[in-house]
Scaffold this motif. Structure first.
Motif, PDB file in Angstrom:
ATOM      1  N   UNK A   1      -4.533  -0.302   0.686  1.00  0.00           N
ATOM      2  CA  UNK A   1      -4.272   1.101   1.035  1.00  0.00           C
ATOM      3  C   UNK A   1      -3.954   1.944  -0.194  1.00  0.00           C
ATOM      4  N   UNK A   2      -3.266   1.353  -1.165  1.00  0.00           N
ATOM      5  CA  UNK A   2      -2.882   2.076  -2.376  1.00  0.00           C
ATOM      6  C   UNK A   2      -3.982   2.048  -3.437  1.00  0.00           C
ATOM      7  N   UNK A   3      -5.010   1.221  -3.204  1.00  0.00           N
ATOM      8  CA  UNK A   3      -6.100   1.120  -4.179  1.00  0.00           C
ATOM      9  C   UNK A   3      -5.704   0.354  -5.423  1.00  0.00           C
ATOM     10  N   UNK A   4      -4.895  -0.683  -5.248  1.00  0.00           N
ATOM     11  CA  UNK A   4      -4.409  -1.478  -6.373  1.00  0.00           C
ATOM     12  C   UNK A   4      -4.579  -2.954  -6.075  1.00  0.00           C
ATOM     13  N   UNK A   5      -4.368  -3.753  -7.072  1.00  0.00           N
ATOM     14  CA  UNK A   5      -4.361  -5.201  -6.916  1.00  0.00           C
ATOM     15  C   UNK A   5      -2.962  -5.619  -6.468  1.00  0.00           C
ATOM     16  N   UNK A   6      -2.866  -6.664  -5.664  1.00  0.00           N
ATOM     17  CA  UNK A   6      -1.562  -7.134  -5.169  1.00  0.00           C
ATOM     18  C   UNK A   6      -0.620  -7.489  -6.316  1.00  0.00           C
ATOM     19  N   UNK A   7      -1.164  -8.017  -7.411  1.00  0.00           N
ATOM     20  CA  UNK A   7      -0.327  -8.372  -8.555  1.00  0.00           C
ATOM     21  C   UNK A   7       0.328  -7.129  -9.163  1.00  0.00           C
ATOM     22  N   UNK A   8      -0.352  -6.009  -9.110  1.00  0.00           N
ATOM     23  CA  UNK A   8       0.216  -4.749  -9.607  1.00  0.00           C
ATOM     24  C   UNK A   8       1.428  -4.357  -8.764  1.00  0.00           C
ATOM     25  N   UNK A   9       1.327  -4.556  -7.450  1.00  0.00           N
ATOM     26  CA  UNK A   9       2.458  -4.247  -6.570  1.00  0.00           C
ATOM     27  C   UNK A   9       3.652  -5.139  -6.891  1.00  0.00           C
ATOM     28  N   UNK A  10       3.384  -6.407  -7.173  1.00  0.00           N
ATOM     29  CA  UNK A  10       4.471  -7.328  -7.545  1.00  0.00           C
ATOM     30  C   UNK A  10       5.135  -6.867  -8.846  1.00  0.00           C
ATOM     31  N   UNK A  11       4.322  -6.443  -9.801  1.00  0.00           N
ATOM     32  CA  UNK A  11       4.856  -5.957 -11.077  1.00  0.00           C
ATOM     33  C   UNK A  11       5.704  -4.709 -10.859  1.00  0.00           C
TER      34      UNK A  11
END
Length: 134
Positions: free
Chosen positions: A21-31
């Motif tokens: 939904x945010x247009x990002x990779x899941x690892x980016x969300x973790x960071x």
């Protein structure tokens, strides 16, 4: 706005869905979670659950980073200041309501006698109590 935000926050997404939904990779969300840019809810097992508000915030982080060239430390400060402003605005609204309630109460309790500078404090039942004691 608070009621809309509450209803948005009631619906949560898994990290994979929030990332999409945010247009990002899941690892980016973790960071971003580690850096404190976004603070998703946690399940009892420690899994991240992102609200619609979190997804909107992630999109704003991406916009500030990519379109405006703001570094992550700057984005974190912007988020902190935005949260502080929102909290102060909410408190200001509460205080304005309290002041209005006090003014309304004051209008009920004070009567100004026409053609006089005297201020009379009206107390319900005071005259009745005085007559009964005489």
């Amino acid at each position: 706005m608070a009621s809309k935000r509450s209803s948005d926050d009631a619906r949560t997404f898994l990290i994979s869905v929030a990332a999409e939904l945010a247009g990002m990779h899941a690892q980016t969300l973790r960071t971003y979670d580690r850096l404190g840019l976004v603070r998703p809810q946690r399940t009892s097992g420690g899994g991240r659950r992102y609200s619609q508000h979190d997804v909107d915030l992630l999109r704003e982080v991406q916009r500030l980073s990519q379109d405006e060239g703001v570094n992550l430390a700057g984005i974190k400060r912007i988020i902190e200041l935005t949260n502080q402003v929102e909290a102060l605005q909410a408190r200001l609204s509460e205080m304005a309501q309290e002041i209005e309630e006090l003014r309304a109460r004051q209008r009920r309790d004070i009567a100004v006698v026409p053609k006089s500078t005297a201020v009379v404090v009206w107390q319900p039942g005071a005259a009745r109590r005085r007559r009964q004691s005489e």
